[in-house]
Write an enzyme that holds these catalytic residues in place. Structure first.
Site, short mmCIF file in Angstrom:
data_model
loop_
_atom_site.label_atom_id
_atom_site.label_comp_id
_atom_site.label_asym_id
_atom_site.label_seq_id
_atom_site.Cartn_x
_atom_site.Cartn_y
_atom_site.Cartn_z
N LYS A 85 31.88 109.92 81.94
CA LYS A 85 31.46 110.69 80.74
C LYS A 85 31.71 109.87 79.62
O LYS A 85 32.65 109.15 79.41
CB LYS A 85 32.33 111.92 80.75
CG LYS A 85 31.94 112.75 79.47
CD LYS A 85 33.11 113.95 79.20
CE LYS A 85 32.62 114.79 78.04
NZ LYS A 85 33.75 115.83 77.72
N SER A 160 31.37 120.52 77.55
CA SER A 160 30.90 119.49 77.03
C SER A 160 30.49 118.48 78.22
O SER A 160 29.58 117.56 77.86
CB SER A 160 31.66 118.66 75.86
OG SER A 160 32.98 118.34 76.64
N SER A 184 35.69 121.88 79.53
CA SER A 184 34.55 121.08 79.63
C SER A 184 34.15 120.49 80.94
O SER A 184 33.27 120.00 81.01
CB SER A 184 34.46 120.00 78.32
OG SER A 184 34.06 120.64 77.37
N1 GLN Z 1 33.78 124.48 74.39
C1 GLN Z 1 35.29 124.02 73.88
C2 GLN Z 1 34.93 123.11 72.88
O1 GLN Z 1 33.95 122.99 72.01
C3 GLN Z 1 35.79 123.08 74.74
C4 GLN Z 1 35.17 121.80 74.97
C5 GLN Z 1 36.06 120.82 75.88
O2 GLN Z 1 36.99 121.03 76.73
N2 GLN Z 1 36.05 119.49 75.59
O3 GLN Z 1 35.90 122.80 71.95
#
Ligand code: GLN
Length: 503
Positions: A85, A160, A184
């Site tokens: 990532k 994400s 995420s």
């Molecule tokens: N959707 C959550 C956020 O926007 C989690 C994102 C993540 O785990 N990086 O914070």
């Protein structure tokens, strides 16, 4: 079978027997990427030359070891093509975190996880798409493009870490790394029908992970099956002097532990599974509930004992998360000032450089969070918001501590919904935030969780079962998921991408 479709452990066996080389394997995955990624858009950057060079080096290392009779000592990741990532640094490879503000930034150092993968002889295919600074649940917040779900190209892959999840689901890598701050890794794994694991806070070094919310962030593996997730976790886990929050507890050999999972018809005999009442509420799609309940029934068939439990502060997790995560983000993202990294807008004064670089470099969601976070931390509001959120965070952790005294693992849905349409939630931040309703409380509590494929909805979209265990109990998650996987075939289903190839 085409080489790109192999799991890590299948490929490792063929590499070891001499049936294939790492170069052939890597070439097969690169060809797959070249045919499919125009449609799926999982990768922000590819590193094909580096990949082939690393593959050739892996082939040489293997033949040297073979000559010396030292093959047994080789890592199972030697010559295995992986994706990372784009919030995790690899020395010399551009890293954007999905943001314009880091366009052109080339990190001068390796993250600990990428250094460990390189040491194991793994091959880097490229960097995968992400919501900007990992803020989001769909990859629609990436400043570059939206990744598409391999099961239905009109839908999101989740986020994400949607690029990593889609790349694994479409066989455009054998496995991948993501990061999980509130879900995420697990949520996109669920939406793309692959395995995703969020390790315990402190299990994996965060050194070289571009910080979003430092008290919640953890790097975790995406894989085609549980064994591969275990192999990848073993390679990256363990204490790191470069990350003072990494914990000095020995990292077990997770894949070897799976082999000890009881065989026979009741491999889960004695396992106490808690089913939280608060996770089966309004908002969950009926097909998701049905698939998850069937999966829990399967765990019981395999010998486990299921009982209802309560996590009474569940409904407070979302507001607490959206105070703490933005507060930490507002502090972490202060370093992107137009002076040190990436984008720098030339302006009349230093202040204007700061202002204009951040104004142009950050997207709308990042700005929203920086403002929310700065507000929650400001004098006069700190006590009412940030401090209060930290107190409630303790209650949420106490819920899990109490529940996990009576049960060994907790089972629930990973996501209340299957993959949604691109654009469907993008304009409504609150509905996007709800995508992580079942995952974010684990990050607040610092414990571990895993998503394993457990079925499909009636539109043919994957559903994930989330298993949760206490701190440093990844082995429990992996062995329960492994027993489930052995007894089901969901993980072997693949999206039909032939149509895409014909388009
Ligand atoms: N959707 C959550 C956020 O926007 C989690 C994102 C993540 O785990 N990086 O914070």
């Amino acid at each position: 079978m085409t080489l790109h479709a192999l799991t890590i452990h299948e490929a490792a066996a063929r590499l070891q027997s001499g049936e294939i080389t790492a170069t052939e394997l890597t070439q097969s995955v690169l060809d797959r990427i070249f045919t499919l990624d125009n449609a799926i858009k999982a990768y922000l950057a590819l590193t094909p030359e580096l990949a082939l060079e690393q593959a050739a080096r892996a082939d040489r290392a293997r033949s040297d070891a073979r000559r010396a009779g030292a093959e047994a000592a080789l890592s199972p990741l030697l010559g295995i093509p992986l994706a990372i990532k784009d919030v995790i640094t690899v020395e010399g490879v551009p890293c954007t975190a999905g943001s314009r503000i880091l366009e052109g930034y080339i990190p001068p150092y390796d993250s600990t996880v990428s250094a460990r993968l390189a040491r194991a002889g793994a091959v880097l295919l490229g960097k995968t798409n992400t919501d900007e600074f990992a803020m989001g649940s769909s990859t629609e917040n990436s400043a570059y493009f939206t990744t598409r779900n391999p099961w239905d190209l009109s839908r999101v892959p989740g986020g994400s870490s949607g690029g990593s999840a889609a790349a694994v689901a479409a066989d455009m890598c054998l496995a991948a790394l993501g990061s999980d701050t509130g879900g995420s890794v697990r949520q996109p794994a669920s939406l793309c029908g692959v395995v995703g694991l969020k390790p315990t806070y402190g299990r994996v070094s965060r050194y070289g992970l571009i910080a979003y919310a430092s008290s919640l962030d953890q790097i975790g593996p995406f894989a085609k099956d549980v064994t591969d997730a275990a192999l990848l976790l073993s390679a990256i886990a363990g204490h790191d002097p470069l990350d003072s929050t990494s914990v000095d507890v020995p990292a077990p050999h997770y894949a070897a532990a799976l082999a000890q999972t009881g065989a026979g018809s009741r491999p889960l005999a004695g396992l106490r599974v808690g089913v939280p009442r608060e996770y089966f509420v309004a908002g969950i799609e009926p097909d998701v509930e049905q698939a998850v309940r069937a999966a829990i029934a399967k765990l019981v068939d395999l010998g486990a004992e299921a009982r209802e439990i309560s996590l009474p502060h569940t409904e407070l997790a979302l507001p607490v998360y959206y105070l703490i995560a933005p507060a930490e983000a507002s502090a972490n993202l202060a370093r992107f000032d137009g002076i040190r990294y990436g984008l720098s807008v030339d302006a009349a004064s230093l202040w204007d450089t700061y202002r204009q670089t951040r104004g142009q470099g950050f997207g709308a969601e990042v700005k929203r969070r920086v403002m929310l976070g700065a507000y929650a931390l400001s004098a006069g509001y700190y006590d009412a918001y940030y401090l209060k959120a930290q107190q409630v965070r303790t209650l949420i952790k106490a819920d899990f501590d109490a529940a996990l005294r009576d049960v060994d693992v907790i089972a629930c849905p990973t996501s209340p919904v299957t993959a949604f349409k691109i654009g469907e939630r993008a304009a409504d931040p609150l509905s996007m935030y709800l995508a992580d309703i079942f995952t974010l409380s684990l990050n607040l509590a610092g414990i571990c969780g895993l998503s394993v494929p457990c079925g499909f909805d009636r539109q043919g979209l994957p559903v994930g079962l989330q298993l949760i265990a206490g701190a440093f109990e990844e082995e429990r998650l992996l062995s329960a998921a492994y027993a489930y996987e052995q007894a089901t075939d969901w993980h072997t289903r693949k999206p039909d991408l032939e149509l895409t190839l014909e388009d």
